[in-house]
Design a protein around this motif. Structure first.
Motif, PDB file in Angstrom:
ATOM      1  N   ARG A 181       0.840  -1.311   0.085  1.00 37.71           N
ATOM      2  CA  ARG A 181      -0.202  -0.142  -0.072  1.00 37.71           C
ATOM      3  C   ARG A 181       0.897   1.175  -0.123  1.00 37.71           C
ATOM      4  NH1 ARG A 181      -2.621  -2.920   4.084  1.00 37.71           N
ATOM      5  NH2 ARG A 181      -1.982  -1.362   5.470  1.00 37.71           N
ATOM      6  N   GLU A 182       1.837   1.167   0.832  1.00 40.12           N
ATOM      7  CA  GLU A 182       2.929   2.340   1.002  1.00 40.12           C
ATOM      8  C   GLU A 182       3.668   2.659  -0.685  1.00 40.12           C
ATOM      9  OE1 GLU A 182       5.137   1.820   4.513  1.00 40.12           O
ATOM     10  OE2 GLU A 182       3.683   2.408   5.838  1.00 40.12           O
ATOM     11  N   ALA A 183       4.068   1.515  -1.126  1.00 42.51           N
ATOM     12  CA  ALA A 183       4.678   1.711  -2.356  1.00 42.51           C
ATOM     13  C   ALA A 183       3.875   2.162  -3.474  1.00 42.51           C
ATOM     14  CB  ALA A 183       5.108   0.386  -2.583  1.00 42.51           C
ATOM     15  N   ILE A 184       2.424   1.796  -3.489  1.00 39.82           N
ATOM     16  CA  ILE A 184       1.596   2.494  -4.317  1.00 39.82           C
ATOM     17  C   ILE A 184       1.193   3.862  -4.075  1.00 39.82           C
ATOM     18  CG2 ILE A 184      -0.901   2.362  -5.169  1.00 39.82           C
ATOM     19  CD1 ILE A 184      -0.757  -0.726  -4.602  1.00 39.82           C
ATOM     20  N   THR A 185       1.132   4.270  -2.786  1.00 40.51           N
ATOM     21  CA  THR A 185       1.057   5.696  -2.620  1.00 40.51           C
ATOM     22  C   THR A 185       2.136   6.347  -2.772  1.00 40.51           C
ATOM     23  OG1 THR A 185      -0.437   5.016  -0.796  1.00 40.51           O
ATOM     24  CG2 THR A 185       0.139   7.052  -0.510  1.00 40.51           C
ATOM     25  N   MET A 186       3.347   5.927  -2.571  1.00 43.83           N
ATOM     26  CA  MET A 186       4.313   6.684  -2.917  1.00 43.83           C
ATOM     27  C   MET A 186       4.718   7.022  -4.449  1.00 43.83           C
ATOM     28  SD  MET A 186       6.120   7.259  -0.199  1.00 43.83           S
ATOM     29  CE  MET A 186       7.938   7.460  -0.418  1.00 43.83           C
ATOM     30  N   ARG A 187       4.287   6.123  -5.302  1.00 45.95           N
ATOM     31  CA  ARG A 187       4.251   6.094  -6.778  1.00 45.95           C
ATOM     32  C   ARG A 187       3.452   7.104  -7.169  1.00 45.95           C
ATOM     33  NH1 ARG A 187       5.571   0.464  -6.552  1.00 45.95           N
ATOM     34  NH2 ARG A 187       3.191  -0.208  -6.792  1.00 45.95           N
ATOM     35  N   ILE A 188       2.243   7.015  -6.642  1.00 43.02           N
ATOM     36  CA  ILE A 188       1.237   8.013  -7.114  1.00 43.02           C
ATOM     37  C   ILE A 188       1.444   9.601  -6.542  1.00 43.02           C
ATOM     38  CG2 ILE A 188      -1.271   8.884  -6.715  1.00 43.02           C
ATOM     39  CD1 ILE A 188      -1.677   5.806  -6.362  1.00 43.02           C
ATOM     40  N   ARG A 189       2.100   9.798  -5.437  1.00 44.03           N
ATOM     41  CA  ARG A 189       2.735  10.848  -5.083  1.00 44.03           C
ATOM     42  C   ARG A 189       3.752  11.433  -6.045  1.00 44.03           C
ATOM     43  NH1 ARG A 189       2.448   9.899   1.235  1.00 44.03           N
ATOM     44  NH2 ARG A 189       0.357  10.098   1.645  1.00 44.03           N
ATOM     45  N   ALA A 190       4.546  10.497  -6.327  1.00 43.53           N
ATOM     46  CA  ALA A 190       5.632  10.896  -7.150  1.00 43.53           C
ATOM     47  C   ALA A 190       5.132  11.490  -8.660  1.00 43.53           C
ATOM     48  CB  ALA A 190       6.669   9.857  -7.323  1.00 43.53           C
ATOM     49  N   THR A 191       4.243  10.814  -9.044  1.00 40.94           N
ATOM     50  CA  THR A 191       3.669  11.217 -10.436  1.00 40.94           C
ATOM     51  C   THR A 191       2.806  12.465 -10.393  1.00 40.94           C
ATOM     52  OG1 THR A 191       1.767   9.849 -10.104  1.00 40.94           O
ATOM     53  CG2 THR A 191       3.667   8.834 -11.319  1.00 40.94           C
ATOM     54  N   GLU A 192       2.220  12.861  -8.936  1.00 37.01           N
ATOM     55  CA  GLU A 192       1.565  13.971  -8.957  1.00 37.01           C
ATOM     56  C   GLU A 192       2.486  15.211  -8.968  1.00 37.01           C
ATOM     57  OE1 GLU A 192      -0.808  13.252  -5.421  1.00 37.01           O
ATOM     58  OE2 GLU A 192      -2.394  12.133  -6.621  1.00 37.01           O
ATOM     59  N   LEU A 193       3.934  15.071  -8.438  1.00 38.56           N
ATOM     60  CA  LEU A 193       4.811  16.144  -8.289  1.00 38.56           C
ATOM     61  C   LEU A 193       5.107  16.718  -9.868  1.00 38.56           C
ATOM     62  CD1 LEU A 193       7.042  14.916  -6.001  1.00 38.56           C
ATOM     63  CD2 LEU A 193       5.253  16.256  -5.516  1.00 38.56           C
TER      64      LEU A 193
END
Length: 123
Positions: A111-123
């Motif tokens: 779950r954390e890895a998915i959340t981190m990848r999503i945050r990275a794409t939002e930057l």
């Protein structure tokens, strides 16, 4: 309708499509786990979705188009026969519920890895 449902499912965080059961059945997954199975036969779309057992029973009682999961654990899965009368908004709510159940069942690290990848794409 089939294409709309697939597009909606794929709009979920890190959702991917797969065909582990052959070309006839499209499976939507998150973190390697299924949250939706879609089949179209003779112009009719069938969608199987994971569901809380209590909610699953209630949905089946309220709508004859919702049956226990076809070839799935009937306690935790529903199969919906989507016809022109079935409201897409209702189906989208069921997709949301299925996705959330599966996402929550992933390990904390997944779950954390998915959340981190999503945050990275939002930057």
């Amino acid at each position: 309708m089939y294409e709309q449902i697939v597009a909606y499912g794929l709009s979920k965080k890190e959702a991917v499509k797969d065909y582990p059961f052959g070309r006839e059945t499209l499976v939507l997954k998150v973190g390697g786990k299924m949250f939706a199975l879609l089949t179209e036969k003779e112009g009719i779309c069938y969608v199987s979705l994971k569901c809380d057992p209590v909610i699953a029973e209630n949905l089946r009682e309220q709508n004859k188009a919702i049956k226990p999961g076809y070839h799935l654990n009937k306690k935790h899965w529903n199969t919906v026969t989507v016809d022109p009368v079935f409201r897409l908004e209702d189906l989208y709510s069921m997709v949301d519920h299925s996705y959330e159940l599966v996402f929550k069942s992933l390990t904390k690290a997944q779950r954390e890895a998915i959340t981190m990848r999503i945050r990275a794409t939002e930057l």
